[in-house]
Write a protein that holds these residues in place. Structure first.
Motif, PDB file in Angstrom:
ATOM      1  N   ARG A   1      34.495  41.663  43.986  1.00 17.92           N
ATOM      2  CA  ARG A   1      35.881  41.830  44.436  1.00 17.92           C
ATOM      3  C   ARG A   1      36.626  42.783  43.506  1.00 17.92           C
ATOM      4  O   ARG A   1      36.494  42.716  42.284  1.00 17.92           O
ATOM      5  CB  ARG A   1      36.587  40.472  44.459  1.00 17.92           C
ATOM      6  CG  ARG A   1      38.017  40.541  44.965  1.00 17.92           C
ATOM      7  CD  ARG A   1      38.708  39.199  44.872  1.00 17.92           C
ATOM      8  NE  ARG A   1      40.065  39.258  45.362  1.00 17.92           N
ATOM      9  CZ  ARG A   1      40.965  38.298  45.179  1.00 17.92           C
ATOM     10  NH1 ARG A   1      40.636  37.191  44.531  1.00 17.92           N
ATOM     11  NH2 ARG A   1      42.190  38.441  45.656  1.00 17.92           N
TER      12      ARG A   1
ATOM     13  N   ASN B   1      39.385  43.614  41.423  1.00 20.65           N
ATOM     14  CA  ASN B   1      40.419  42.796  40.778  1.00 20.65           C
ATOM     15  C   ASN B   1      41.539  43.622  40.174  1.00 20.65           C
ATOM     16  O   ASN B   1      42.263  43.164  39.289  1.00 20.65           O
ATOM     17  CB  ASN B   1      39.797  41.872  39.725  1.00 20.65           C
ATOM     18  CG  ASN B   1      38.942  42.601  38.705  1.00 20.65           C
ATOM     19  OD1 ASN B   1      38.590  43.756  38.895  1.00 20.65           O
ATOM     20  ND2 ASN B   1      38.595  41.918  37.630  1.00 20.65           N
TER      21      ASN B   1
ATOM     22  N   GLU C   1      41.993  43.169  45.569  1.00 18.27           N
ATOM     23  CA  GLU C   1      41.535  43.150  46.953  1.00 18.27           C
ATOM     24  C   GLU C   1      41.901  41.810  47.579  1.00 18.27           C
ATOM     25  O   GLU C   1      41.534  40.758  47.048  1.00 18.27           O
ATOM     26  CB  GLU C   1      40.014  43.340  46.972  1.00 18.27           C
ATOM     27  CG  GLU C   1      39.385  43.422  48.340  1.00 18.27           C
ATOM     28  CD  GLU C   1      37.886  43.682  48.251  1.00 18.27           C
ATOM     29  OE1 GLU C   1      37.311  44.107  49.267  1.00 18.27           O
ATOM     30  OE2 GLU C   1      37.302  43.448  47.178  1.00 18.27           O
TER      31      GLU C   1
ATOM     32  N   PHE D   1      38.121  41.042  51.297  1.00 22.06           N
ATOM     33  CA  PHE D   1      36.859  40.769  50.596  1.00 22.06           C
ATOM     34  C   PHE D   1      35.859  40.099  51.531  1.00 22.06           C
ATOM     35  O   PHE D   1      34.696  40.489  51.620  1.00 22.06           O
ATOM     36  CB  PHE D   1      37.160  39.893  49.382  1.00 22.06           C
ATOM     37  CG  PHE D   1      36.023  39.681  48.430  1.00 22.06           C
ATOM     38  CD1 PHE D   1      35.006  40.613  48.285  1.00 22.06           C
ATOM     39  CD2 PHE D   1      35.992  38.546  47.637  1.00 22.06           C
ATOM     40  CE1 PHE D   1      33.966  40.407  47.388  1.00 22.06           C
ATOM     41  CE2 PHE D   1      34.959  38.332  46.735  1.00 22.06           C
ATOM     42  CZ  PHE D   1      33.945  39.262  46.607  1.00 22.06           C
TER      43      PHE D   1
ATOM     44  N   ARG E   1      30.970  34.720  49.140  1.00 16.98           N
ATOM     45  CA  ARG E   1      31.469  35.167  50.459  1.00 16.98           C
ATOM     46  C   ARG E   1      30.324  35.391  51.441  1.00 16.98           C
ATOM     47  O   ARG E   1      30.468  35.134  52.642  1.00 16.98           O
ATOM     48  CB  ARG E   1      32.303  36.434  50.311  1.00 16.98           C
ATOM     49  CG  ARG E   1      33.789  36.191  50.095  1.00 16.98           C
ATOM     50  CD  ARG E   1      34.050  35.445  48.851  1.00 16.98           C
ATOM     51  NE  ARG E   1      35.418  34.986  48.703  1.00 16.98           N
ATOM     52  CZ  ARG E   1      35.880  34.469  47.564  1.00 16.98           C
ATOM     53  NH1 ARG E   1      35.087  34.353  46.509  1.00 16.98           N
ATOM     54  NH2 ARG E   1      37.123  34.039  47.475  1.00 16.98           N
TER      55      ARG E   1
END
Length: 201
Positions: free
Chosen positions: A83, A85, A116, A121, A153
């Motif tokens: 991700r 950041n 994000e 994401f 994810r």
């Protein structure tokens, strides 16, 4: 198809206690040994046919060890990066707590400090997973080397969980989540497997 989601080994950011995300730190010496041990175990246990990897150094280096052990050239995929950041990348955790406080439950469609959003994401994870599955049709064993947040994810996507489910999948250094993807089912074979010799280094 069996799909193995693998986190990178220990990185220099772990020793510095900083927010990593898009900060591009390499593996430590311990991380390199972890990656070698994981790669040897995977090569012994599974006949991988393709390896996908994030382009960030810690994952790319881990994937290179895996590729060497399995006789494969990894496919480096930017969408497998951790991700974004934002301005927290590379900032110490202690400093970030003071300078950049986080909302307890941020909305999924936006995020502070140039980060994000959670929704974006998750959409990225869905997109890259769909492409990997499509490109890997006919293969029996595929590995994805990425990061803790992205792996969580990807697992959410495989289980078709809502973006705000709050269910996360912890992955330790070179931990592996094994999945079997069938026509109508997605089966979790094992989660965060770290029984390869890295945990005795």
């Amino acid at each position: 198809m069996d799909l193995f989601l693998i986190r990178h080994g220990q990185s220099e950011a772990d020793l510095l206690d900083v927010h990593e995300g898009r900060a591009d730190f390499p593996l430590t010496e311990v991380g390199r040994r972890q990656a070698q041990a994981m790669a040897a175990w995977m090569a012994r246990e599974y006949a991988l046919e393709r390896i996908y990897a994030s382009t960030l150094k810690r994952a790319a280096q881990t994937a290179a060890y895996l590729g060497s052990a399995c006789g494969l050239e990894p496919v480096y995929e930017p969408e497998l990066m951790e991700r974004d950041n934002g301005i927290l990348a590379g900032v110490s955790r202690r400093e970030a707590e003071v300078l950049y406080p986080q909302p307890s439950v941020p909305p999924v469609h936006r995020a502070p400090y140039g980060m994000e959003p959670v929704l974006d994401f998750r959409c990225r994870a869905e997109r890259v997973l769909s492409r990997i599955i499509e490109e890997s049709k006919g293969l029996h064993a595929v590995a994805v080397v990425s990061h803790g947040g992205m792996i969580s994810r990807l697992c959410q996507s495989l289980l078709r969980l809502p973006v705000d489910s709050g269910l996360l999948f912890h992955t330790g250094d070179t931990g592996i989540h094994g999945w079997r993807l069938e026509e109508a089912r997605r089966i979790l074979l094992f989660a965060n497997k770290t029984e390869h010799p890295q945990n005795i280094l």
